[in-house]
Design a protein around this motif. Structure first.
Motif, PDB file in Angstrom:
ATOM      1  N   ARG A  10      78.405  58.428  81.369  1.00 45.95           N
ATOM      2  CA  ARG A  10      79.213  59.521  80.254  1.00 45.95           C
ATOM      3  C   ARG A  10      80.551  59.474  80.138  1.00 45.95           C
ATOM      4  O   ARG A  10      81.328  58.741  80.113  1.00 45.95           O
ATOM      5  CB  ARG A  10      79.722  60.721  81.572  1.00 45.95           C
ATOM      6  CG  ARG A  10      78.942  61.281  82.406  1.00 45.95           C
ATOM      7  CD  ARG A  10      79.528  62.831  83.125  1.00 45.95           C
ATOM      8  NE  ARG A  10      78.024  63.031  83.859  1.00 45.95           N
ATOM      9  CZ  ARG A  10      78.351  63.967  84.309  1.00 45.95           C
ATOM     10  NH1 ARG A  10      80.006  64.455  85.060  1.00 45.95           N
ATOM     11  NH2 ARG A  10      77.766  64.394  84.969  1.00 45.95           N
ATOM     12  N   MET A  11      80.144  59.243  78.405  1.00 49.07           N
ATOM     13  CA  MET A  11      81.155  58.649  77.195  1.00 49.07           C
ATOM     14  C   MET A  11      81.548  59.417  76.106  1.00 49.07           C
ATOM     15  O   MET A  11      81.051  60.692  76.229  1.00 49.07           O
ATOM     16  CB  MET A  11      80.894  57.688  76.975  1.00 49.07           C
ATOM     17  CG  MET A  11      80.642  56.420  77.862  1.00 49.07           C
ATOM     18  SD  MET A  11      80.187  54.364  77.190  1.00 49.07           S
ATOM     19  CE  MET A  11      78.554  55.301  76.077  1.00 49.07           C
ATOM     20  N   PRO A  12      82.841  59.644  76.002  1.00 55.03           N
ATOM     21  CA  PRO A  12      83.444  60.559  74.736  1.00 55.03           C
ATOM     22  C   PRO A  12      82.229  60.404  73.750  1.00 55.03           C
ATOM     23  O   PRO A  12      82.630  59.371  73.182  1.00 55.03           O
ATOM     24  CB  PRO A  12      85.052  60.258  74.502  1.00 55.03           C
ATOM     25  CG  PRO A  12      85.203  59.726  75.201  1.00 55.03           C
ATOM     26  CD  PRO A  12      83.811  58.668  76.497  1.00 55.03           C
ATOM     27  N   ASP A  13      82.318  61.251  73.504  1.00 53.35           N
ATOM     28  CA  ASP A  13      81.676  61.620  71.792  1.00 53.35           C
ATOM     29  C   ASP A  13      79.920  61.498  71.793  1.00 53.35           C
ATOM     30  O   ASP A  13      79.704  62.510  70.929  1.00 53.35           O
ATOM     31  CB  ASP A  13      82.143  61.000  70.747  1.00 53.35           C
ATOM     32  CG  ASP A  13      83.665  60.882  70.225  1.00 53.35           C
ATOM     33  OD1 ASP A  13      83.415  62.257  70.170  1.00 53.35           O
ATOM     34  OD2 ASP A  13      84.480  59.436  70.061  1.00 53.35           O
ATOM     35  N   GLU A  18      71.868  58.570  74.863  1.00 50.52           N
ATOM     36  CA  GLU A  18      71.470  58.652  73.303  1.00 50.52           C
ATOM     37  C   GLU A  18      72.134  57.278  72.732  1.00 50.52           C
ATOM     38  O   GLU A  18      70.753  57.141  72.118  1.00 50.52           O
ATOM     39  CB  GLU A  18      72.917  59.736  73.080  1.00 50.52           C
ATOM     40  CG  GLU A  18      72.943  61.129  73.279  1.00 50.52           C
ATOM     41  CD  GLU A  18      74.333  61.953  72.373  1.00 50.52           C
ATOM     42  OE1 GLU A  18      73.932  63.480  72.219  1.00 50.52           O
ATOM     43  OE2 GLU A  18      75.228  61.212  72.538  1.00 50.52           O
ATOM     44  N   ILE A  19      72.876  56.506  73.263  1.00 51.65           N
ATOM     45  CA  ILE A  19      72.819  55.573  72.670  1.00 51.65           C
ATOM     46  C   ILE A  19      71.211  54.378  72.800  1.00 51.65           C
ATOM     47  O   ILE A  19      71.091  53.367  72.491  1.00 51.65           O
ATOM     48  CB  ILE A  19      73.743  54.258  72.514  1.00 51.65           C
ATOM     49  CG1 ILE A  19      75.359  54.979  72.892  1.00 51.65           C
ATOM     50  CG2 ILE A  19      73.909  53.243  72.755  1.00 51.65           C
ATOM     51  CD1 ILE A  19      77.352  54.737  73.025  1.00 51.65           C
ATOM     52  N   GLN A  20      71.341  54.438  73.922  1.00 58.10           N
ATOM     53  CA  GLN A  20      69.910  53.714  74.137  1.00 58.10           C
ATOM     54  C   GLN A  20      68.721  54.554  73.819  1.00 58.10           C
ATOM     55  O   GLN A  20      67.652  53.934  72.598  1.00 58.10           O
ATOM     56  CB  GLN A  20      68.903  54.202  75.606  1.00 58.10           C
ATOM     57  CG  GLN A  20      68.217  53.413  76.284  1.00 58.10           C
ATOM     58  CD  GLN A  20      67.763  54.029  77.686  1.00 58.10           C
ATOM     59  OE1 GLN A  20      67.608  55.355  77.972  1.00 58.10           O
ATOM     60  NE2 GLN A  20      66.841  53.499  78.162  1.00 58.10           N
ATOM     61  N   GLU A  21      68.649  55.972  73.215  1.00 61.24           N
ATOM     62  CA  GLU A  21      67.591  56.083  72.500  1.00 61.24           C
ATOM     63  C   GLU A  21      67.830  56.143  71.023  1.00 61.24           C
ATOM     64  O   GLU A  21      66.764  55.485  70.962  1.00 61.24           O
ATOM     65  CB  GLU A  21      67.761  57.893  72.549  1.00 61.24           C
ATOM     66  CG  GLU A  21      66.874  58.269  71.947  1.00 61.24           C
ATOM     67  CD  GLU A  21      66.875  59.947  71.895  1.00 61.24           C
ATOM     68  OE1 GLU A  21      66.272  60.173  70.528  1.00 61.24           O
ATOM     69  OE2 GLU A  21      67.106  61.121  73.229  1.00 61.24           O
ATOM     70  N   ARG A  22      68.876  55.748  70.449  1.00 63.36           N
ATOM     71  CA  ARG A  22      68.981  55.014  68.634  1.00 63.36           C
ATOM     72  C   ARG A  22      68.323  53.476  68.844  1.00 63.36           C
ATOM     73  O   ARG A  22      68.283  53.016  68.036  1.00 63.36           O
ATOM     74  CB  ARG A  22      70.637  54.871  69.078  1.00 63.36           C
ATOM     75  CG  ARG A  22      70.637  56.209  68.344  1.00 63.36           C
ATOM     76  CD  ARG A  22      72.276  57.092  68.132  1.00 63.36           C
ATOM     77  NE  ARG A  22      72.453  58.518  67.617  1.00 63.36           N
ATOM     78  CZ  ARG A  22      73.531  58.415  67.651  1.00 63.36           C
ATOM     79  NH1 ARG A  22      74.822  57.605  66.510  1.00 63.36           N
ATOM     80  NH2 ARG A  22      74.484  59.647  66.938  1.00 63.36           N
ATOM     81  N   MET A  23      68.521  53.116  70.252  1.00 68.05           N
ATOM     82  CA  MET A  23      69.065  51.543  70.060  1.00 68.05           C
ATOM     83  C   MET A  23      66.626  51.104  70.341  1.00 68.05           C
ATOM     84  O   MET A  23      65.972  49.990  69.398  1.00 68.05           O
ATOM     85  CB  MET A  23      69.281  50.340  71.190  1.00 68.05           C
ATOM     86  CG  MET A  23      70.908  50.450  71.030  1.00 68.05           C
ATOM     87  SD  MET A  23      71.479  50.131  72.928  1.00 68.05           S
ATOM     88  CE  MET A  23      71.077  47.846  72.405  1.00 68.05           C
ATOM     89  N   ASN A  24      66.419  52.252  71.187  1.00 72.54           N
ATOM     90  CA  ASN A  24      64.885  52.128  71.233  1.00 72.54           C
ATOM     91  C   ASN A  24      63.904  52.500  69.910  1.00 72.54           C
ATOM     92  O   ASN A  24      63.185  51.631  69.402  1.00 72.54           O
ATOM     93  CB  ASN A  24      64.520  52.579  72.208  1.00 72.54           C
ATOM     94  CG  ASN A  24      64.460  52.343  73.694  1.00 72.54           C
ATOM     95  OD1 ASN A  24      65.175  51.166  74.240  1.00 72.54           O
ATOM     96  ND2 ASN A  24      64.049  53.367  74.481  1.00 72.54           N
ATOM     97  N   ALA A  25      64.411  53.226  69.006  1.00 69.18           N
ATOM     98  CA  ALA A  25      64.708  54.035  67.728  1.00 69.18           C
ATOM     99  C   ALA A  25      64.259  52.689  66.905  1.00 69.18           C
ATOM    100  O   ALA A  25      63.458  52.860  66.394  1.00 69.18           O
ATOM    101  CB  ALA A  25      65.383  55.139  67.143  1.00 69.18           C
ATOM    102  N   SER A  26      64.816  51.895  66.881  1.00 67.70           N
ATOM    103  CA  SER A  26      65.600  51.135  65.977  1.00 67.70           C
ATOM    104  C   SER A  26      64.538  49.798  66.118  1.00 67.70           C
ATOM    105  O   SER A  26      65.060  48.881  65.158  1.00 67.70           O
ATOM    106  CB  SER A  26      67.376  50.646  65.227  1.00 67.70           C
ATOM    107  OG  SER A  26      67.355  49.892  66.535  1.00 67.70           O
ATOM    108  N   GLY A  27      64.220  49.565  67.193  1.00 70.60           N
ATOM    109  CA  GLY A  27      63.589  48.204  67.964  1.00 70.60           C
ATOM    110  C   GLY A  27      64.095  47.595  68.653  1.00 70.60           C
ATOM    111  O   GLY A  27      63.762  46.427  68.486  1.00 70.60           O
ATOM    112  N   CYS A  28      65.494  47.642  69.232  1.00 68.41           N
ATOM    113  CA  CYS A  28      66.692  46.991  69.665  1.00 68.41           C
ATOM    114  C   CYS A  28      66.217  46.466  70.793  1.00 68.41           C
ATOM    115  O   CYS A  28      65.254  47.805  71.653  1.00 68.41           O
ATOM    116  CB  CYS A  28      67.867  47.083  69.586  1.00 68.41           C
ATOM    117  SG  CYS A  28      68.839  46.545  70.769  1.00 68.41           S
TER     118      CYS A  28
END
Length: 87
Positions: A10-13, A18-28
């Motif tokens: 739980r973080m603001p904004d 969601e960060i994990q999902e974005r990283m996975n989608a970018s191949g990180c």
């Protein structure tokens, strides 16, 4: 140099998932360790199913955090040296 991301659920904004999902989608493939003060079995399951290296419940012992980071980095480095892009 390899790294490891330590994310609170739980973080603001934006939340950690969601960060994990974005990283996975970018191949990180950087290892992610989640931390949370809230017990939520669904978030726990989702984070690990999506490839998190670990999930720690606050409060946790400092030594446990250090050992968890070391373990995640070792696993990441071993996969990199084996030429395995899947984590």
């Amino acid at each position: 140099m390899p790294g490891c991301l330590l994310l609170d659920v739980r973080m603001p904004d934006i939340n950690g998932l969601e960060i994990q999902e974005r990283m996975n989608a970018s191949g990180c493939k950087m290892p992610i360790i989640f931390i949370s003060a809230h017990q939520d079995p669904e978030v726990y399951r989702k984070s690990l199913d999506a490839g998190a290296a670990a999930f720690l419940q606050k409060p946790f012992d400092d030594q446990l955090l250090v050992e968890t980071i070391r373990s995640a980095l070792n696993k990441y480095e071993n996969h990199q040296t084996e030429g395995n892009s899947e984590l």
